[in-house]
Design a protein around this motif. Sequence first.
Motif, PDB file in Angstrom:
ATOM      1  N   ALA A  87      -4.521   5.063  28.386  1.00  0.00           N
ATOM      2  CA  ALA A  87      -4.769   5.763  26.969  1.00  0.00           C
ATOM      3  C   ALA A  87      -6.110   6.353  26.999  1.00  0.00           C
ATOM      4  CB  ALA A  87      -4.380   4.886  25.860  1.00  0.00           C
ATOM      5  N   LEU A  88      -7.042   5.589  27.580  1.00  0.00           N
ATOM      6  CA  LEU A  88      -8.479   6.027  27.754  1.00  0.00           C
ATOM      7  C   LEU A  88      -8.537   7.311  28.838  1.00  0.00           C
ATOM      8  CD1 LEU A  88     -10.559   2.683  27.907  1.00  0.00           C
ATOM      9  CD2 LEU A  88     -10.033   4.358  25.976  1.00  0.00           C
ATOM     10  N   VAL A  94      -8.399  15.227  27.848  1.00  0.00           N
ATOM     11  CA  VAL A  94      -8.772  15.977  26.816  1.00  0.00           C
ATOM     12  C   VAL A  94     -10.122  16.373  26.730  1.00  0.00           C
ATOM     13  CG1 VAL A  94      -8.490  16.234  24.235  1.00  0.00           C
ATOM     14  CG2 VAL A  94      -6.704  14.969  25.353  1.00  0.00           C
ATOM     15  N   LEU A  95     -11.085  15.653  26.733  1.00  0.00           N
ATOM     16  CA  LEU A  95     -12.449  15.822  26.589  1.00  0.00           C
ATOM     17  C   LEU A  95     -12.821  16.699  27.565  1.00  0.00           C
ATOM     18  CD1 LEU A  95     -14.305  12.567  25.471  1.00  0.00           C
ATOM     19  CD2 LEU A  95     -14.068  14.597  24.182  1.00  0.00           C
ATOM     20  N   GLU A  96     -12.493  16.389  28.870  1.00  0.00           N
ATOM     21  CA  GLU A  96     -13.016  17.451  29.848  1.00  0.00           C
ATOM     22  C   GLU A  96     -12.564  18.503  30.116  1.00  0.00           C
ATOM     23  OE1 GLU A  96     -13.497  14.882  33.546  1.00  0.00           O
ATOM     24  OE2 GLU A  96     -13.998  12.990  32.473  1.00  0.00           O
ATOM     25  N   ARG A  97     -11.200  18.684  29.747  1.00  0.00           N
ATOM     26  CA  ARG A  97     -10.446  19.954  29.923  1.00  0.00           C
ATOM     27  C   ARG A  97     -11.291  20.886  28.880  1.00  0.00           C
ATOM     28  NH1 ARG A  97      -5.115  20.911  31.653  1.00  0.00           N
ATOM     29  NH2 ARG A  97      -4.816  22.586  30.012  1.00  0.00           N
ATOM     30  N   GLU A  98     -11.775  20.305  27.770  1.00  0.00           N
ATOM     31  CA  GLU A  98     -12.398  21.190  26.962  1.00  0.00           C
ATOM     32  C   GLU A  98     -13.753  21.507  27.248  1.00  0.00           C
ATOM     33  OE1 GLU A  98     -13.919  23.473  23.408  1.00  0.00           O
ATOM     34  OE2 GLU A  98     -11.671  22.960  24.230  1.00  0.00           O
ATOM     35  N   MET A 137     -21.867   7.879  40.964  1.00  0.00           N
ATOM     36  CA  MET A 137     -21.921   9.538  41.182  1.00  0.00           C
ATOM     37  C   MET A 137     -20.656  10.094  40.760  1.00  0.00           C
ATOM     38  SD  MET A 137     -24.959   9.673  42.333  1.00  0.00           S
ATOM     39  CE  MET A 137     -25.006  11.315  42.566  1.00  0.00           C
ATOM     40  N   ASP A 138     -19.798   9.519  40.779  1.00  0.00           N
ATOM     41  CA  ASP A 138     -18.533  10.368  40.502  1.00  0.00           C
ATOM     42  C   ASP A 138     -18.347  10.287  38.713  1.00  0.00           C
ATOM     43  OD1 ASP A 138     -15.546  10.867  40.418  1.00  0.00           O
ATOM     44  OD2 ASP A 138     -15.466   9.156  39.154  1.00  0.00           O
ATOM     45  N   GLU A 139     -18.848   8.983  38.273  1.00  0.00           N
ATOM     46  CA  GLU A 139     -19.036   8.970  36.975  1.00  0.00           C
ATOM     47  C   GLU A 139     -20.183  10.190  36.292  1.00  0.00           C
ATOM     48  OE1 GLU A 139     -20.434   5.081  35.273  1.00  0.00           O
ATOM     49  OE2 GLU A 139     -18.651   4.221  36.052  1.00  0.00           O
ATOM     50  N   GLN A 140     -21.054  10.331  37.245  1.00  0.00           N
ATOM     51  CA  GLN A 140     -22.181  11.375  36.854  1.00  0.00           C
ATOM     52  C   GLN A 140     -21.446  12.804  36.934  1.00  0.00           C
ATOM     53  OE1 GLN A 140     -25.655  11.302  39.194  1.00  0.00           O
ATOM     54  NE2 GLN A 140     -26.666  12.864  38.330  1.00  0.00           N
ATOM     55  N   PHE A 141     -20.397  12.931  37.935  1.00  0.00           N
ATOM     56  CA  PHE A 141     -19.884  14.255  37.830  1.00  0.00           C
ATOM     57  C   PHE A 141     -19.101  14.527  36.717  1.00  0.00           C
ATOM     58  CE2 PHE A 141     -15.845  16.487  38.893  1.00  0.00           C
ATOM     59  CZ  PHE A 141     -16.393  17.606  39.213  1.00  0.00           C
ATOM     60  N   HIS A 142     -18.246  13.493  35.992  1.00  0.00           N
ATOM     61  CA  HIS A 142     -17.389  13.703  35.111  1.00  0.00           C
ATOM     62  C   HIS A 142     -18.347  13.920  33.649  1.00  0.00           C
ATOM     63  CE1 HIS A 142     -13.577  13.690  37.056  1.00  0.00           C
ATOM     64  NE2 HIS A 142     -14.179  12.939  37.690  1.00  0.00           N
ATOM     65  N   THR A 143     -19.502  12.990  33.574  1.00  0.00           N
ATOM     66  CA  THR A 143     -20.230  13.156  32.418  1.00  0.00           C
ATOM     67  C   THR A 143     -21.110  14.415  32.474  1.00  0.00           C
ATOM     68  OG1 THR A 143     -20.463  10.799  32.355  1.00  0.00           O
ATOM     69  CG2 THR A 143     -22.247  11.989  31.239  1.00  0.00           C
ATOM     70  N   THR A 144     -21.547  15.091  33.561  1.00  0.00           N
ATOM     71  CA  THR A 144     -22.413  16.320  33.639  1.00  0.00           C
ATOM     72  C   THR A 144     -21.486  17.299  33.141  1.00  0.00           C
ATOM     73  OG1 THR A 144     -23.654  15.444  35.371  1.00  0.00           O
ATOM     74  CG2 THR A 144     -23.540  17.792  35.050  1.00  0.00           C
ATOM     75  N   MET A 154     -19.504  14.775  21.845  1.00  0.00           N
ATOM     76  CA  MET A 154     -18.518  14.762  23.007  1.00  0.00           C
ATOM     77  C   MET A 154     -19.015  13.659  24.133  1.00  0.00           C
ATOM     78  SD  MET A 154     -17.014  18.642  23.123  1.00  0.00           S
ATOM     79  CE  MET A 154     -16.298  18.173  24.549  1.00  0.00           C
ATOM     80  N   VAL A 155     -20.363  14.072  24.348  1.00  0.00           N
ATOM     81  CA  VAL A 155     -21.043  13.446  25.482  1.00  0.00           C
ATOM     82  C   VAL A 155     -21.064  11.780  24.968  1.00  0.00           C
ATOM     83  CG1 VAL A 155     -23.303  12.813  26.445  1.00  0.00           C
ATOM     84  CG2 VAL A 155     -22.640  15.255  26.131  1.00  0.00           C
ATOM     85  N   ARG A 156     -21.455  11.478  23.680  1.00  0.00           N
ATOM     86  CA  ARG A 156     -21.584   9.932  23.365  1.00  0.00           C
ATOM     87  C   ARG A 156     -20.122   9.209  23.513  1.00  0.00           C
ATOM     88  NH1 ARG A 156     -19.713   7.296  19.253  1.00  0.00           N
ATOM     89  NH2 ARG A 156     -18.975   9.203  18.173  1.00  0.00           N
ATOM     90  N   VAL A 157     -18.932  10.029  23.261  1.00  0.00           N
ATOM     91  CA  VAL A 157     -17.706   9.393  23.268  1.00  0.00           C
ATOM     92  C   VAL A 157     -17.241   9.190  24.650  1.00  0.00           C
ATOM     93  CG1 VAL A 157     -15.142   9.818  22.904  1.00  0.00           C
ATOM     94  CG2 VAL A 157     -16.745  10.109  20.946  1.00  0.00           C
ATOM     95  N   HIS A 158     -17.613  10.178  25.277  1.00  0.00           N
ATOM     96  CA  HIS A 158     -17.217  10.114  26.869  1.00  0.00           C
ATOM     97  C   HIS A 158     -18.028   9.171  27.747  1.00  0.00           C
ATOM     98  CE1 HIS A 158     -17.126  11.490  31.134  1.00  0.00           C
ATOM     99  NE2 HIS A 158     -16.072  12.077  30.860  1.00  0.00           N
ATOM    100  N   VAL A 159     -19.185   8.865  27.224  1.00  0.00           N
ATOM    101  CA  VAL A 159     -19.979   7.933  27.986  1.00  0.00           C
ATOM    102  C   VAL A 159     -19.646   6.412  27.617  1.00  0.00           C
ATOM    103  CG1 VAL A 159     -22.378   6.412  27.947  1.00  0.00           C
ATOM    104  CG2 VAL A 159     -22.154   9.054  28.028  1.00  0.00           C
ATOM    105  N   GLU A 160     -18.914   6.286  26.080  1.00  0.00           N
ATOM    106  CA  GLU A 160     -18.314   5.193  25.857  1.00  0.00           C
ATOM    107  C   GLU A 160     -16.974   4.827  26.736  1.00  0.00           C
ATOM    108  OE1 GLU A 160     -17.823   5.305  21.734  1.00  0.00           O
ATOM    109  OE2 GLU A 160     -20.041   5.093  21.345  1.00  0.00           O
ATOM    110  N   LEU A 161     -16.260   5.866  26.787  1.00  0.00           N
ATOM    111  CA  LEU A 161     -15.077   5.648  27.498  1.00  0.00           C
ATOM    112  C   LEU A 161     -15.084   5.267  29.016  1.00  0.00           C
ATOM    113  CD1 LEU A 161     -13.071   9.005  26.435  1.00  0.00           C
ATOM    114  CD2 LEU A 161     -12.346   6.748  25.913  1.00  0.00           C
ATOM    115  N   THR A 162     -16.268   5.986  29.676  1.00  0.00           N
ATOM    116  CA  THR A 162     -16.622   5.838  30.844  1.00  0.00           C
ATOM    117  C   THR A 162     -17.089   4.153  31.223  1.00  0.00           C
ATOM    118  OG1 THR A 162     -17.333   7.992  31.364  1.00  0.00           O
ATOM    119  CG2 THR A 162     -18.310   6.351  32.883  1.00  0.00           C
ATOM    120  N   GLU A 163     -17.705   3.630  30.457  1.00  0.00           N
ATOM    121  CA  GLU A 163     -18.094   2.350  30.051  1.00  0.00           C
ATOM    122  C   GLU A 163     -16.903   1.452  30.290  1.00  0.00           C
ATOM    123  OE1 GLU A 163     -20.000  -1.291  30.590  1.00  0.00           O
ATOM    124  OE2 GLU A 163     -21.003   0.628  31.073  1.00  0.00           O
TER     125      GLU A 163
END
Length: 234
Positions: A87-88, A94-98, A137-144, A154-163
């Motif tokens: 689910a994550l 969804v976030l990254e497609r946007e 570095m892969d995390e940084q790619f997607h977060t960037t 959007m960034v805050r939620v994405h960082v939480e998902l990544t963690e």
Amino acid sequence: MAASGKNDKTRSAGLAERIYQALKNEIFDFRLMPGEHFSESEISARMSASRTPVRQALFWLEHEGYVQVYSRSGWQVRPFDFTYYEALYDFRIVLEREAVRRLCGMPPGRCSEHLAPLTAFWIAAPRMTPGKALSLMDEQFHTTLVQSTGNSEMVRVHVELTEKMRIIRHLDFTREDRVDATYNEHARILQAIEDQNTGEAQQLLTAHISQSKAEVRKITLHMLQQASLQPVSP
């Protein structure tokens, strides 16, 4: 006396941080297995520390979702729930497609400016070997990609998902074939965004994350099986 008390608190906090990192590494490497029960006294003895920094470290891990209180005196490594992790992954898509849609809609110069550091690493620079450094570095790619939207929520939620996903996502960078696939797929995504081809970029991104989700599930199941077959230390 006041200075002495402050130093004691500093040392305790530093010890709690070291215990936290040690336990987190054990969970990530499946030396502490999902569903495994343990007590604070067991960790204290193993870490040669009092229960105060151990308890602090466990509270941090509990807050991050890696362990849970099992009883009044015991703890448990949170059991694996693939439905939860998948689910994550879906939420990330969804976030990254946007984010990709917004990037493709920017003026070309501004879009290229956002992509420049990613292109430098994933296309121009020599490839890194498998490991945790490349996973970050892969995390940084997607977060960037998400940061480029300028939307702080959007960034805050994405960082939480990544963690939350890190415990399994890092496994995707333990094999050479998965590393090669990541480099190649990132390069194609970046090129599609650079060309401002929204549909293709979104399709490539969705396929990339979905494939990673499937591969990580297989690797995790294999590692859990291998860990369960290891002899128990006396």
